[in-house]
Design a protein around this motif. Sequence first.
Motif, short mmCIF file in Angstrom:
data_model
loop_
_atom_site.label_atom_id
_atom_site.label_comp_id
_atom_site.label_asym_id
_atom_site.label_seq_id
_atom_site.Cartn_x
_atom_site.Cartn_y
_atom_site.Cartn_z
N LYS A 105 0.68 -1.16 0.13
CA LYS A 105 -0.03 -0.19 -0.24
C LYS A 105 1.11 0.81 -0.30
O LYS A 105 0.36 2.33 -0.82
N LYS A 106 2.17 0.85 0.90
CA LYS A 106 2.50 2.55 0.84
C LYS A 106 3.32 2.36 -0.61
O LYS A 106 3.62 3.56 -1.49
N ASP A 107 3.83 1.91 -1.46
CA ASP A 107 4.46 1.92 -3.05
C ASP A 107 3.40 2.56 -3.37
O ASP A 107 3.51 3.35 -4.38
N ALA A 108 1.82 2.25 -4.00
CA ALA A 108 0.46 2.05 -3.91
C ALA A 108 0.45 4.19 -3.64
O ALA A 108 -0.02 4.77 -4.79
N ASP A 109 1.11 4.51 -2.70
CA ASP A 109 0.21 5.39 -2.21
C ASP A 109 1.40 6.71 -2.59
O ASP A 109 0.94 7.75 -3.42
N ALA A 110 2.45 6.04 -2.35
CA ALA A 110 3.63 6.92 -2.81
C ALA A 110 3.69 7.04 -4.98
O ALA A 110 3.93 8.13 -5.56
N HIS A 111 2.84 6.16 -5.17
CA HIS A 111 2.50 6.72 -6.60
C HIS A 111 1.71 7.14 -6.98
O HIS A 111 2.01 8.30 -7.94
N ASP A 112 0.37 7.07 -6.51
CA ASP A 112 -0.07 8.15 -6.62
C ASP A 112 0.19 9.67 -6.40
O ASP A 112 -0.71 10.43 -6.84
N LYS A 113 0.59 10.01 -4.85
CA LYS A 113 1.27 11.13 -4.87
C LYS A 113 2.05 11.60 -5.49
O LYS A 113 1.62 12.97 -6.07
#
Length: 84
Positions: free
Chosen positions: A5-13
């Motif tokens: 989820k951390k990687d997905a959130d970073a990508h979204d940001k």
Amino acid sequence: MFDSKKDADAHDKMLELADGFRTLFETQVEGISEQDAENIGLLLSMNKHVLIAACKGNPDLLAGIGQDNEEETASNITPLTAKA
């Protein structure tokens, strides 16, 4: 897909920042195409740490953008070319 989820959130940001840059360029640079604004926004967003360091007094770092991750950048961004 992302491993966490951390990687997905970073990508979204990163994508949100790219969209912000795109909007900035479209409103402030007369005649820029939507595609060029998007490409530049993605390039800046993907290299935000280099941009931050450059703004803090290390502008030479900008020359290295794209050299370390040419393959990744090439798959995600179409390079800008001079129009003849």
